[in-house]
Design a protein around this motif. Structure first.
Motif, mmCIF file in Angstrom:
data_model
loop_
_atom_site.group_PDB
_atom_site.id
_atom_site.type_symbol
_atom_site.label_atom_id
_atom_site.label_comp_id
_atom_site.label_asym_id
_atom_site.label_seq_id
_atom_site.Cartn_x
_atom_site.Cartn_y
_atom_site.Cartn_z
ATOM 1 N N PRO A 126 -9.969 8.727 -18.671
ATOM 2 C CA PRO A 126 -11.253 8.870 -17.962
ATOM 3 C C PRO A 126 -11.518 10.298 -17.490
ATOM 4 C CG PRO A 126 -9.656 7.644 -16.634
ATOM 5 C CD PRO A 126 -9.042 7.824 -17.985
ATOM 6 N N TRP A 127 -10.462 11.098 -17.281
ATOM 7 C CA TRP A 127 -10.619 12.477 -16.814
ATOM 8 C C TRP A 127 -11.232 13.376 -17.883
ATOM 9 C CZ3 TRP A 127 -7.602 14.281 -20.583
ATOM 10 C CH2 TRP A 127 -6.494 13.535 -20.947
ATOM 11 N N ALA A 128 -11.305 12.890 -19.113
ATOM 12 C CA ALA A 128 -11.829 13.745 -20.194
ATOM 13 C C ALA A 128 -13.282 14.132 -19.932
ATOM 14 C CB ALA A 128 -11.703 13.024 -21.536
ATOM 15 N N LEU A 129 -14.033 13.248 -19.254
ATOM 16 C CA LEU A 129 -15.445 13.570 -19.012
ATOM 17 C C LEU A 129 -15.564 14.778 -18.069
ATOM 18 C CD1 LEU A 129 -18.365 12.751 -19.641
ATOM 19 C CD2 LEU A 129 -18.364 11.489 -17.488
ATOM 20 N N ASP A 130 -14.709 14.832 -17.048
ATOM 21 C CA ASP A 130 -14.754 15.986 -16.128
ATOM 22 C C ASP A 130 -14.476 17.282 -16.886
ATOM 23 O OD1 ASP A 130 -15.165 14.255 -14.070
ATOM 24 O OD2 ASP A 130 -13.032 14.083 -13.551
ATOM 25 N N VAL A 131 -13.502 17.219 -17.787
ATOM 26 C CA VAL A 131 -13.167 18.425 -18.554
ATOM 27 C C VAL A 131 -14.354 18.807 -19.440
ATOM 28 C CG1 VAL A 131 -11.546 19.474 -20.190
ATOM 29 C CG2 VAL A 131 -10.718 17.784 -18.539
ATOM 30 N N ALA A 132 -14.948 17.789 -20.083
ATOM 31 C CA ALA A 132 -16.102 18.069 -20.955
ATOM 32 C C ALA A 132 -17.204 18.759 -20.142
ATOM 33 C CB ALA A 132 -16.619 16.775 -21.573
ATOM 34 N N LYS A 211 -22.975 7.802 -16.813
ATOM 35 C CA LYS A 211 -23.169 9.266 -16.822
ATOM 36 C C LYS A 211 -22.813 9.879 -18.175
ATOM 37 C CE LYS A 211 -21.950 9.695 -11.938
ATOM 38 N NZ LYS A 211 -20.888 8.714 -11.700
ATOM 39 N N VAL A 212 -22.027 9.157 -18.958
ATOM 40 C CA VAL A 212 -21.634 9.737 -20.254
ATOM 41 C C VAL A 212 -22.852 9.836 -21.172
ATOM 42 C CG1 VAL A 212 -19.229 8.976 -20.237
ATOM 43 C CG2 VAL A 212 -20.972 7.459 -21.148
ATOM 44 N N ASP A 213 -22.757 10.694 -22.164
ATOM 45 C CA ASP A 213 -23.904 10.864 -23.073
ATOM 46 C C ASP A 213 -24.059 9.663 -23.996
ATOM 47 O OD1 ASP A 213 -24.880 13.647 -22.472
ATOM 48 O OD2 ASP A 213 -22.726 13.954 -22.677
ATOM 49 N N TRP A 214 -22.932 9.120 -24.428
ATOM 50 C CA TRP A 214 -22.952 7.944 -25.303
ATOM 51 C C TRP A 214 -21.758 7.063 -24.995
ATOM 52 C CZ3 TRP A 214 -26.138 7.286 -29.859
ATOM 53 C CH2 TRP A 214 -27.024 8.351 -30.081
ATOM 54 N N VAL A 215 -21.921 5.780 -25.291
ATOM 55 C CA VAL A 215 -20.778 4.869 -25.324
ATOM 56 C C VAL A 215 -20.747 4.306 -26.745
ATOM 57 C CG1 VAL A 215 -19.708 2.796 -24.368
ATOM 58 C CG2 VAL A 215 -21.215 4.187 -22.918
#
Ligand code: UDP
Length: 467
Positions: A126-132, A211-215
């Protein structure tokens, strides 16, 4: 036209972050191949330990760019999960080292003149979104399991389902777009509260789901349309892009895409093929419990006696480390009836015309493969999401039955025998086969030009083009 689009997309570089297990890496690797086929440049970033098992720095796609493998760290680069020693130690390592080494990789790729535009990540990262976001990249959440299972987790995340189900009232799960689930049909972490660390980790992916761009999810729309529609109504930008199995078994659009390009264990192929070739159409029971399940000795004994008593020909995958749990005399006793191997190419086996049914633990890839290839199923779920998948096999997709367990959680030999008879010879045999054929057709339609997944992949690629 296709070639022109491929050339146009050649500058689009995306990072794909799969969780390090065979079952979770397969769908993301297959999706990467689809993207590569469209000219996109995907780089696969498993953990170091897993990339050593993959034993490659690049996966050849035969039709264009290779998929480079550039690992990140979970803090246990030599032994991964086993080195960590416990779930919490592993997850701590992943949380500490994952984001740091992912950020370093993004910087490195930019320095090399090959910056990335988006990160497609397994929900277990889940932390990948913060990095992105830190790097101004698009973040794409990927569900490598069924949308119904993801929806159960989402409802737990929102506090709308209490855990554990067992012992609470009501004990069933009743959520939009999903049939009512008894505790044994709900994901095991939710049903019995086992491994709360894993559950907490799984739930975190939903903090950012809007909040993600796509699922993206590995199913095809017809498999789970009600729950996908519900997710869409919730405002999630969800798209089905599956079935994420090699093109050869679906649309044959991607030349030579016949396997997952990575096998956790060495497959025994020729022996299996010869064995299947020597058996008539729809006559062999294929039995496999995937790459992780550890069955008890008692369960092995019941399965062994059950399959022997059916007198059906069988091919049984028992991983080498599990083989000592088989009854001593079993292999000799059944040498004319069946074959036991440590690992095989499951796709080749399932698509062989000799296969009559698949006795499976209902891991999601195995189910997706059975549906897409059109093989009737006997579900013997063990844990995780498998009970939910088995429920769908029996009540939604109607391609087979689920074997019931006794009070100790064991599928007895008579139960397995009866289930196999029901699927191979029983009254509903034709219905199961007809439904299996229907899912095979729908899977192909979804991936073919104009199909739901085909259009969704194109829409996603167009989005990447504008990033
Ligand atoms: N598989 C295989 N050969 C085998 C057994 C399994 O190639 O002998 C593959 C199977 O095709 C599937 C994956 O391993 O893609 C297992 O994933 P699944 O989600 O079914 O189960 P898991 O291993 O995650 O429990």
């Amino acid at each position: 036209m296709e070639n022109a689009n491929q050339a146009q997309n050649a500058h689009i570089h995306v990072l794909v972050l799969p969780y390090p297990s065979q079952g979770r890496i397969n769908p993301m690797l297959q999706f990467s191949k689809r993207l590569a086929h469209k000219g996109i440049k995907p780089t696969l970033s498993p953990t170091f330990c897993f990339s050593k098992m993959m034993d490659t720095t690049a996966i050849s796609t035969h039709y264009g760019p290779t998929i480079n493998v550039r690992p990140i760290s979970d803090g246990f680069d030599d032994g991964g999960f086993i080195q960590a020693g416990s779930i919490s130690a592993y997850l701590d390592g992943l949380k500490t080292f994952g984001p740091k080494t992912l950020a370093q990789l993004i910087e490195k790729l930019a320095e090399e003149g090959d910056p990335v535009k988006a990160i497609i990540y397994d929900g277990l990262f889940p932390w990948a979104l913060d990095v992105a976001r830190k790097f101004g990249l698009s973040g794409v959440l990927f569900f490598p399991e069924s949308c119904s299972v993801s929806s159960v987790y989402y409802h737990v995340h929102c506090g709308l389902i209490k855990v554990p189900l067992m012992g609470l009232s009501p004990t069933t799960v009743s959520i939009p777009g999903v049939p009512e689930l008894q505790p044994s049909e709900a994901p095991s972490f939710v049903a019995n509260g086992s491994h709360p660390e894993w559950l907490a980790w799984l739930l975190r992916q939903f903090s950012d789901v809007d909040k993600v761009d796509w699922v993206l999810c590995s199913v095809f729309y017809d498999m789970e349309k009600e729950v996908v529609d519900w997710m869409t109504k919730m405002g999630w930008k969800i798209r089905t892009i599956g079935p994420t199995i090699p093109s050869y078994y679906i649309d044959k659009k991607i030349q030579d895409d016949k396997d997952y390009s990575f096998q956790r264990f060495k497959p025994i192929t020729t022996l299996c093929k010869n064995w299947l070739d020597s058996n008539p159409k729809n006559s062999v029971v294929y039995m496999s419990f995937g790459s992780l399940a550890k069955l008890s000795e008692q369960q092995f004994k019941e399965l062994a006696c059950g399959i022997r008593n059916t007198h059906q020909s069988f091919l049984w995958v028992v991983r080498e480390l599990e083989q000592a749990k088989l009854p001593k005399e079993f292999i000799d006793e059944t040498s004319g009836q069946g074959l036991v191997v440590g690992w095989t190419s499951q796709l080749e086996v399932l698509s062989h015309e000799a296969i009559g049914c698949f006795v499976t633990h209902c891991g999601f890839n195995s189910i997706l493969e059975a549906l897409s290839i059109g093989v009737p199923v006997v579900g013997v779920p063990q844990c995780f999401d498998q009970g939910t998948n088995a429920k769908f096999v029996e009540d939604v997709w109607r391609v087979g039955v689920r074997a019931k367990v006794d009070e100790k959680g064991v599928v007895k030999r008579e139960v397995l025998e009866e289930c196999i008879r029901e699927v191979m010879e029983g009254e509903k045999k034709e219905e199961f086969r007809k439904n299996a054929d229907k899912w095979n057709r729908l899977a192909k339609e979804a991936m073919s030009e104009g199909g739901t997944s085909y259009k969704n992949i194109d829409e996603f690629v167009a989005f990447l083009g504008k990033c």
